[in-house]
Write a protein that holds these residues in place. Structure first.
Motif, PDB file in Angstrom:
ATOM      1  N   TYR A  70       1.032  -1.299   0.129  1.00 51.74           N
ATOM      2  CA  TYR A  70      -0.107  -0.091   0.014  1.00 51.74           C
ATOM      3  C   TYR A  70       0.762   1.342   0.000  1.00 51.74           C
ATOM      4  O   TYR A  70       0.677   2.134  -0.708  1.00 51.74           O
ATOM      5  N   PHE A 129      -7.235  -1.631   5.569  1.00 50.75           N
ATOM      6  CA  PHE A 129      -7.278  -2.167   4.176  1.00 50.75           C
ATOM      7  C   PHE A 129      -8.568  -1.859   3.274  1.00 50.75           C
ATOM      8  O   PHE A 129      -8.845  -1.562   2.412  1.00 50.75           O
ATOM      9  N   THR A 138      -6.629   3.729   0.532  1.00 51.26           N
ATOM     10  CA  THR A 138      -6.709   2.321   0.339  1.00 51.26           C
ATOM     11  C   THR A 138      -7.557   1.967  -0.856  1.00 51.26           C
ATOM     12  O   THR A 138      -7.319   0.777  -1.520  1.00 51.26           O
TER      13      THR A 138
END
Lengths: 345, 581
Positions: A70, A129, A138
């Motif tokens: 990420y 997430f 995200t």
């Protein structure tokens, strides 16, 4: 006998040359698997460091890889920085999270530590997430595509460059593995192993247990994060699904299956984790003597469970560990026999 | 100069006061003995000094600086190293690596430098290994350098622990029961070793041990703890004659004290009032247990072979012999814990060779293993009730409480929180409740205080009165022979000799012969009238034990023994006597 520094370097170079050409003839799908297998190999390597060397159980290694992925994806996509910057930020972010997760490990061990880390994996999966609050960053459950980036000329959204990504990942993996073996054989590794065998004795023999446990968690998370930060490059996108709780459990299981104390087991494990499910879905259906069968991805988990039970009975030190030590024993016997013949002659 | 000052240290665990305002002074270069019955707080004091435990009150000052906020690893770097009662070596690392860890801690090593193998790191690595080898050489451990520490026998592991502590370059060495599990011979070697260590490495020591002979021989000054309080302190000779100490250590009513024949080291001798005349077992009784040509081992190693022995109903039989002679393995093979490789085990007329351990136990053969085989979190009462599951009928634990009133007081306490002696009582009581015909006890007295050991040996006589036969493995030959009817002397994995205990008590040469296997450096170490736990040891026997036998001579003796089919010990004695004449 363990080889010295030069010997290890030589083995690393040979390993690179042996593995580098493997995916050359593969189709795009299999090339993708090859690159992905190295991402998972990094994650399993992080288990080898943390569990195999230092004896700390962690069930959130996929979360560390996810944080790397990420962070790298965001740096590249949102801030339009170079991919190298993305990787560096990903590794640093994972390292920081690893040290944080290491804090409870100062007091906990064994099953309680496992549960706490599992909790961390759950929290990150559900509330970081996937949660809507972090959508801006995200992309929610769907994740987002990483487009138009390049790492030293490799375009992330182009499937034709998967081979190059594989080579870069392989080189980095072998370098990391080499550094880990060096650590294992030197002072830091001995301190790690001392903590694994008896924390009490380690503390009273001058090992700063706090520092080395945190260092182990940080390094382990950084290794997982390094692999994870390549995920956007390989897949062309970032999404929560690959880094969910179950992946963490799978990583731990495969590490044990392949030999949690051995570095080469990480490569075996990565290969197993990336290729087997894909091969099952590709060739696992058809008909046999008129009976239609369909071995889908679900069978992978089942097979993993069965293999794990078999391994714990037959190969207690893991697939690599036991086969390696048996081969070494046989080799020693062969050499002894050779010596005997010489002395008789 | 005072190196370590402990001032009014107070520790409590829940309701139990483990240390009650204890103060200790240790001077540079001194060996300080710390003795006291089980549960006196000796190990707790060690934990406070090494920083594993934070005292609730009191001060610990090392070299003029308070240790209050100093973490364990920092204390180690300042020069306090320790060994552990329950061995804490790093089992999956080699002996050399075990010594390297504390050495690295003294210097500055960077993890990054180690990872890339930088030249300074390489240099430090070589220096570490050189110094580790030097220490191993002094402690005569050279040929174990590359063995995994976990694979070594316990006696050598104890020595490696001392070596590892020395690698810390300590100013103060804390030794927690270094003689536990060692036989008389090895204990003498240890005493010699500790003096060598002090002379060569210039360390002060604080020594905890149950082995009075060791503490009295080695220490310059002795502190006595009892129930967390400092009971007495003084030079070893003063302590030995201190009425308070004798009462606390031996238990006043149970034992009278005597001074050994030569009035020298460790003169505290247990009175052997349970040495009643041996009750003859009626002849012609069919044996309860009969073992024929038994062989067993672990992995590639065959530990025992051709073991023949029998036990008649109601008989007490002792198995004696040096460490590693195969006594424990024999018991395990009989009870089915280890599968026999050859031979037969007959119990009560039935062939039980290779049966599952729980089925053998159900027939009335109880095995109390070394380390007692208890479940630490279970209460005493629950542990005793477990016995009912073996016989199929619910037992009444009252029988056990009558035999051991102390257990009745502690019936709801978890077994793990009991003292070592009380745990052994629980183990024997549990075996008793299963209504066995034969009880096998392995190393009953290991690590226990003399008063308790004496009680346990008396308990064996009680078992006999109940008509239960006992097969006993015991390091303390004297005490075992005092209660036993017959004894088997084990030697190199087989029975070397069998004789009535009374005969062995008078003719010790047979026993001493079987112990001759191990050489000892300290030939001057003879005048010991009592060894560990105050058990009597014959001076003459010790003399034979203390002989130094070169390996070549030993091999020659063993070859001759094999040729003539006699025990090696007997031949050695014959040669010795020939020389004297």
């Amino acid at each position: 006998m363990m080889p010295g520094h030069l010997g290890r370097l030589l083995i690393a170079v040979v390993a690179f040359l042996a593995l580098a050409w493997i995916p050359i003839g593969f189709d795009v799908g299999l090339k993708f698997d090859a690159a992905l297998s190295l991402v998972w190999a990094f994650a399993i390597l992080s288990v080898v460091l943390l569990t195999g060397y230092v004896g700390q159980v962690s069930l959130c290694q996929a979360t560390f890889a996810g944080v790397g992925a990420y962070a790298a994806g965001m740096i590249v996509n949102t801030f339009h920085a170079g991919y190298v910057v993305g990787i560096i930020v990903g590794v640093i972010a994972a390292f920081a999270l690893g040290v944080l997760v290491g804090l409870p490990a100062l007091r906990l061990r064994g099953i309680t530590l496992a549960i706490v880390t599992l909790g961390i994996a759950l929290v990150f999966d559900k509330y970081v997430f996937q949660d809507h609050i972090f959508d801006w960053f995200t992309g929610g459950t769907g994740g987002w595509r990483v487009e138009g980036t390049n790492l030293l000329g490799l375009r992330a959204d182009s499937s034709s460059h998967l081979l190059a990504a594989y080579e870069v990942l392989l080189a980095l993996f072998i370098l990391t593995a080499l550094l880990m073996v060096n650590i294992h054989q030197s002072g830091a590794g001995r301190r790690f192993r001392a903590i694994r065998d008896s924390e009490l004795a380690a503390a009273t023999m001058g090992v700063n247990v706090t520092r080395y446990k945190l260092l182990a968690f940080g390094l382990s998370a950084a290794i997982a994060g390094l692999g994870g930060s390549f995920y956007p490059l390989v897949a062309g996108s970032v999404s929560p699904q690959p880094f969910w709780v179950f992946t963490s459990l799978q990583l731990a299981a495969i590490a044990v299956l392949m030999g949690v104390r051995h570095v080469p087991a990480a490569a075996l494990g990565g290969f197993f984790m990336a290729f087997i499910p894909d091969i099952l879905t590709r060739y696992g259906h058809g008909s046999f003597h008129g009976r239609v069968y369909d071995i889908s991805y679900d069978w992978f988990s089942l097979a993993l469970g069965v293999l794990l039970v078999a391994q714990l009975i037959l190969l207690p030190d893991g697939a690599w560990g036991d086969i390696h030590s048996r081969a070494a024993k046989t080799w020693a016997q062969v050499r002894m026999r050779g010596n005997k013949q010489v002395s008789v002659a | 100069m005072t190196m370590l000052r402990v001032r009014d240290v107070y520790v409590r665990f829940g309701g139990v006061v483990a240390l009650d305002r204890v103060s200790i002074d240790l001077n540079r270069g001194e060996i300080l003995g710390l003795i006291g019955p089980n549960g006196a707080g000796k190990t707790t004091l060690f934990n406070c000094i090494s920083g594993v435990l934070q005292p609730d009150a009191g001060k610990i000052i090392f070299e003029g600086r308070s240790l209050r906020f100093v973490p364990p690893h920092e204390r180690a770097r300042r020069g306090i190293a320790r060994t552990f009662q329950n061995l804490q070596l790093w089992g999956s690392m080699t002996v050399l690596e075990n010594l390297s860890v504390p050495m690295d801690a003294l210097g500055r090593r960077s993890t990054l430098g180690d990872a890339v193998g930088s030249p300074p790191s390489e240099y430090a690595e070589r220096a570490t290994i050189e110094r580790a080898r030097a220490i191993l050489h002094v402690l005569d451990l050279d040929h174990h350098a590359h063995t995994l520490a976990g694979d070594l026998p316990a006696g050598i592991q104890r020595r490696v622990e001392i070596a590892r502590a020395l690698a810390m370059r300590p100013k103060l060495l804390l030794l927690d029961e270094p003689a536990a599990g060692l036989d008389a011979n090895e204990t003498l070697r240890l005493a010699y070793l500790l003096h060598t260590v002090r002379d060569r490495f210039h360390v002060s020591m604080l020594l905890v041990d149950h082995d009075m002979s060791l503490v009295m021989r080695v220490s310059d000054y002795v502190y006595v703890l009892d129930f967390g309080k400092l009971l007495s302190r003084g030079r070893p000779t003063e302590i030995r004659n201190d009425k308070k100490v004798i009462a606390a250590y031996l238990g006043e009513p149970a034992a009278e004290t005597a001074v050994g024949a030569n009035g020298d080291a460790g003169a505290v001798v247990l009175a052997t009032d349970h040495q009643e005349p041996i009750r003859a077992v009626p002849a012609g009784n069919a044996p309860l247990l009969e073992v024929k040509n038994l062989a067993a081992g672990y992995g590639p190693l065959e530990v025992i072979r051709d073991v023949n022995l029998y036990v008649k109903p109601g008989e007490i039989v002792a198995c004696i012999g040096p460490n590693g002679a195969g006594k424990t393995t024999t018991l395990r093979a009989i009870s089915g814990v280890v599968k026999p490789r050859a031979g037969h085990v007959m119990f009560g007329g039935r062939d039980i060779t290779g049966r599952a351990p729980e089925r053998i136990a159900a027939l009335g053969l109880a095995h109390i293993p070394e380390g007692r085989g208890l479940f630490p979190r279970m209460s005493v009462e629950d542990t005793l009730l477990l016995a009912s599951d073996n016989t199929g009928t619910r037992v009444n634990p009252r029988v056990a409480y009558d035999a051991f009133p102390r257990l009745h007081q502690r019936r709801w306490q978890a077994v793990g929180t009991l003292s070592g002696g009380e745990q052994q009582m629980v183990a024997i009581a549990r075996a008793l409740l299963a209504q066995p015909k034969l009880v096998m006890v392995d190393e009953m007295s290991q690590g226990l205080a003399p008063t308790i050991v004496q009680q346990l040996f008396e308990m064996l006589s009680v078992l006999r009165q109940k008509g239960i036969a006992v097969l006993l493995v015991e390091q303390f030959v004297e005490s075992a022979l005092d209660v036993a009817d017959r004894a088997y002397i084990f030697e190199h994995g087989t029975v070397g000799h069998e004789a009535p205990a009374a005969e062995l008590r008078t003719d010790r040469k047979l026993i001493s012969g079987s112990y001759l296997g191990s050489a000892i450096d300290d030939t001057a170490a003879v005048p010991v009238a009592a060894n560990s736990n105050g058990h009597r040891v014959d001076v003459e026997l010790m003399e034979v034990l203390a002989l130094k036998v070169p390996p070549a001579v030993k091999r020659a003796i063993e070859e001759r023994a094999e040729k003539e089919g006699r025990p090696a010990g007997a031949i050695a004695l014959e040669l010795l006597e020939g020389n004297r004449k």
